[in-house]
Design an enzyme around this catalytic site. Structure first.
Site, PDB file in Angstrom:
ATOM      1  N   HIS A  90       0.796  -1.180   0.116  1.00 24.65           N
ATOM      2  CA  HIS A  90      -0.066  -0.057  -0.022  1.00 24.65           C
ATOM      3  C   HIS A  90       0.868   1.075  -0.103  1.00 24.65           C
ATOM      4  O   HIS A  90       0.649   2.030  -0.861  1.00 24.65           O
ATOM      5  CB  HIS A  90      -0.986  -0.104   1.331  1.00 24.65           C
ATOM      6  N   HIS A 114       3.653   6.849   5.630  1.00 29.40           N
ATOM      7  CA  HIS A 114       2.511   7.574   6.138  1.00 29.40           C
ATOM      8  C   HIS A 114       1.758   6.535   7.244  1.00 29.40           C
ATOM      9  O   HIS A 114       0.775   7.408   7.992  1.00 29.40           O
ATOM     10  CB  HIS A 114       1.625   8.154   4.896  1.00 29.40           C
ATOM     11  N   GLU A 118       0.877   5.704  12.918  1.00 33.08           N
ATOM     12  CA  GLU A 118      -0.488   5.422  13.394  1.00 33.08           C
ATOM     13  C   GLU A 118      -0.482   3.761  13.622  1.00 33.08           C
ATOM     14  O   GLU A 118      -1.047   3.340  14.488  1.00 33.08           O
ATOM     15  CB  GLU A 118      -1.605   5.588  12.007  1.00 33.08           C
ATOM     16  N   ASP A 119       0.229   3.045  12.810  1.00 33.75           N
ATOM     17  CA  ASP A 119       0.122   1.500  13.032  1.00 33.75           C
ATOM     18  C   ASP A 119       1.125   0.839  13.830  1.00 33.75           C
ATOM     19  O   ASP A 119       1.114  -0.258  14.356  1.00 33.75           O
ATOM     20  CB  ASP A 119       0.145   1.179  11.518  1.00 33.75           C
ATOM     21  N   ASP A 181      -3.330   8.286  -1.035  1.00 36.47           N
ATOM     22  CA  ASP A 181      -3.831   7.229  -0.255  1.00 36.47           C
ATOM     23  C   ASP A 181      -5.232   6.747  -0.471  1.00 36.47           C
ATOM     24  O   ASP A 181      -5.519   5.605  -0.215  1.00 36.47           O
ATOM     25  CB  ASP A 181      -3.486   7.664   1.553  1.00 36.47           C
TER      26      ASP A 181
END
Length: 757
Positions: A90, A114, A118-119, A181
């Protein structure tokens, strides 16, 4: 360039994955949209990206991008998409889309990174240390606020959206990476649950499609529209796709004939041009069918033609040549070259009657206009201006981004910010002129007051009337293309809550609400305190809160002080009854006892004293325009968010319907024994159509000590009877009754009544 140098890992190559003695990150796999059937984005995807970047990045920049790829590949190791592909596919796909726009190395690095914050719990400080502050800021602007607790999913989405747009206002690359995205997620949405597909598609259509259009990214805009359409209405999408496919064969002859004729005619005129046909998107066809209530067979302009010429002047020469070849349809010509759209789009649009009577649309533009039309703001970078001057497109984009910051400063919460910004994302525009011939672009439906706030907030705050094409008009007058607009202002004028009912732009709406919140704060605090006291008394609680109870209330309600809490109640952001019940719960826990309850366990409320009005409440209390209550009328008050208390007459039909929907937002209101001013009231008078009737009625109203603020009459002068409508200012119902009795005594008056809209 090769992103996968010998010391790097390639997440799409199983052999290397197997050799690496690494364990998956100790986090739940992110359930993102999985890839639709497509080639496995392993070495091939990395090679494509490498080839794209080698075209325009320097060797030192390529080295930094390679480092970002390796870092992202390592952090996402073991994380999979729903399709079963490695998650790193991705970020690579997002970076490929950004490379198509020729974004710089920092943006490509941010695209690859990106999701690591967050992950994978990567701290911003670590990104700053490894890749620099600009890249870390871009990644931070793209990261959601999942760690913060919100009261609702809507609030969380609104706050995430606000964070993203404010980051975009500081650096437009944030939204470009976010759009890339979203585009890849939409392309690979097939593996999501149907309910999630629908939610993501709706969010894309409502938020990201308008942003893409506003930034001039037309290719992206059209693709996101069609992808959203396919997931929101899959049956309609498939049916329409089949119909378009079937129509291609039937219309191939017409398209070929038009192409040959146009190319020949332009060549004979000495114009070098590229001419090609283009098919409208399925969503564009569907929208036209829906808006105009047409069947597919009635949509004749499924195909359009684009002509790209070598110079500005030849755009108009080509236009004349086309008009000589085919007859133009009246009213179907638009010159977006002389007056570009808000997003910088420039082209000549004309619709001609082609062979067999078929309407055909042509777009004429230069190479540079075509590049801007397809890539929008990505064609001209705000942060790459080596010279002092900005292009017109850069200035427009910069002004819009700056307006986001202005709205943010004046907005109370994320949901309100989102509401204001969505208003400005509608693509339809109206173009008006200042007296000095400066062009101002506003959303369609904008008013003279919107124009005032666009020029400057102070002009809007003190506006009294507009001058459109040298005629004095009210501020609520809607603007039309080509109007020349001026604003008359006064140092004593102030914004009114009624302005919120007709302004169109987010900037005007946020500025008015900001003024009402700040200037009328004292009134709102007093009203809120009174309303909360009544609600507490209804629950048998004292309005005076003990210090420990007040402190707990503030902590749990996120208010900084009791004054702020009272102000929120006064402007309708919080409901007094709900706050009172919250206090009741806190008091019950603290004291271990509860107020009186009946045999069913329900609270036994006291009789709630109504709110008393004396006419001097100011902007915190508004008399509803639909019924215009006056002293002597029975009334109820309605709380509207950020607009305080709106008072309706008890027999108002609109109020009755609203009370059925939101009973908790209504309270009883009464007039004080003595009021401090006069109040507007509408009356309708039916008179015989004879000479001097209007003058006699107006004179009698004056004799009855009523001030006339508005008068109107029927346009048809040939009727036997005429209706006269007045808005007059009276003291109370007794004064109104006396006035109506006096007017009814006039011989030419057949009937008089109080009018409610």
């Amino acid at each position: 360039m090769n992103l996968t140098s010998p010391d790097s890992t390639v997440s799409a190559t199983p052999a290397k994955r197997g050799d690496a003695p690494r364990q998956p990150a100790q986090r739940p796999n992110r359930q993102d949209p999985g890839a639709a059937p497509a080639p496995a984005p392993g070495v091939a995807s990395v090679s494509r990206l490498s080839a794209q970047l080698t075209e325009y990045l320097t060797p030192s920049e390529l080295k930094k991008v390679r480092e970002a790829y390796r870092f992202s590949d390592e952090k996402h190791l073991g994380q999979m998409r729903k399709s079963g592909e490695p998650y790193i596919s991705h970020p690579i796909a997002v970076a490929e889309i950004c490379a198509e726009w020729k974004l710089d190395a920092q943006a490509i690095m941010a695209a690859l990174l990106h999701d690591v914050m967050e992950d994978q719990d990567v701290a911003k400080d670590e990104l700053i240390e490894r890749f620099g502050a600009p890249v870390a800021s871009l990644v931070d602007g793209l990261s959601k606020l999942d760690k913060i607790e919100f009261q609702s999913q809507v609030e969380m989405q609104a706050e995430n959206f606000r964070k993203m747009l404010l980051a975009m206002a500081r650096d437009v690359r944030v939204i470009l990476i976010k759009l890339a995205d979203r585009l890849h997620n939409m392309r690979t949405l097939g593996h999501m649950d149907p309910s999630k597909r629908s939610r993501i598609a709706r969010e894309t259509m409502d938020v990201y499609v308008p942003i893409a259009h506003r930034l001039g990214l037309n290719n992206l805009y059209r693709e996101l529209q069609d992808l959203s359409f396919s997931h929101l209405y899959p049956v309609r999408y498939k049916t329409l796709g089949k119909a378009v496919k079937a129509a291609r064969g039937n219309r191939r002859e017409v398209v070929s004939k038009i192409l040959d004729a146009v190319r020949t005619t332009l060549a004979e005129s000495g114009i070098q041009a590229e001419v090609y046909g283009r098919e409208k998107t399925l969503f564009g066809i569907y929208r036209k069918m829906r808006n105009k209530h047409l069947s597919f067979s009635q949509v004749l302009d499924v195909y359009g033609f684009r002509i790209v010429v070598d110079s500005f002047a030849n755009c108009y020469v080509a236009l004349g040549t086309l008009h000589a070849l085919y007859k133009p349809m009246p009213g179907k010509f638009k010159d977006y070259i002389a007056i570009p759209k808000l997003n910088g789009y420039q082209s000549l649009h004309t619709t001609l009657i082609g062979p067999y009577g078929t309407p055909v649309e042509f777009q004429i533009r230069t190479d540079e206009m075509h590049r801007v039309a397809e890539s929008g703001v990505a064609a001209h970078w705000l942060y790459k201006t080596d010279e002092g001057a900005l292009t017109d497109l850069q200035q427009r984009t910069h002004a819009w981004l700056q307006s986001l910051l202005d709205i943010q400063k004046q907005t109370g919460d994320s949901a309100e910010f989102l509401e204001h910004v969505k208003v400005d994302l509608f693509p339809d525009s109206v173009y008006v002129f200042t007296p000095k011939s400066r062009i101002i672009s506003l959303p369609r439906g904008a008013t003279a007051l919107d124009f005032a706030y666009t020029i400057h907030t102070d002009i809007g705050d003190h506006a009294t009337e507009g001058i459109i094409n040298h005629e004095h008009v009210p501020l609520r007058t809607e603007l039309r293309n080509g109007d020349i607009v001026e604003i008359v202002s006064s140092s004593t004028a102030r914004p009114s809550p009624t302005w919120l009912g007709f302004v169109r732009t987010g900037k005007a709406r946020s500025a008015i609400r900001h003024y009402l919140r700040t200037i009328n704060r004292a009134e709102s605090i007093e009203l809120g305190r009174e309303l909360l006291s009544h609600a507490l008394e209804a629950l048998n609680l004292s309005p005076e809160l003990p210090a420990p109870l007040a402190e707990r209330l503030l902590n749990e309600s996120s208010a900084r002080s009791l004054e702020e809490l009272h102000a929120d109640i006064g402007v309708g952001k919080r409901m007094a009854s709900l706050v009172a019940r919250h206090i009741f719960g806190l008091a019950e826990n603290a004291a271990g006892s509860a107020p009186a309850v009946d045999e069913h366990g329900e609270l036994i409320p006291n009789k709630i004293d109504p709110v008393v009005l004396n006419g001097t409440e100011g902007a915190a209390v508004q008399l509803a325009q639909c019924c215009l209550p006056i002293p002597g009328d029975s009334m109820f008050g309605h709380f509207r968010r950020d607009q305080g208390l709106t008072v309706h007459a008890a027999d108002c039909e609109l109020a009755k319907r609203q009370r059925m929907k939101e009973p908790d937002r209504w309270i009883e209101v009464v007039w004080a024994p003595e009021t401090k001013r006069r109040f507007d009231c509408r009356i309708k008078v039916l008179v015989h159509n004879e000479k001097g009737a209007l003058a006699r009625v107006a004179a009698e109203l004056g004799e009855s000590d009523a001030n006339i603020v508005y008068v109107a009459m029927d346009d048809d002068k040939d009727q036997v009877m005429q209706q006269l409508r007045f808005t007059v200012q009276v003291e109370d119902r007794i004064h109104l009754a006396r006035l109506m009795r006096n007017v009814r005594a006039i011989p030419s008056v057949a009937r008089i009544l109080r009018e409610r809209s």
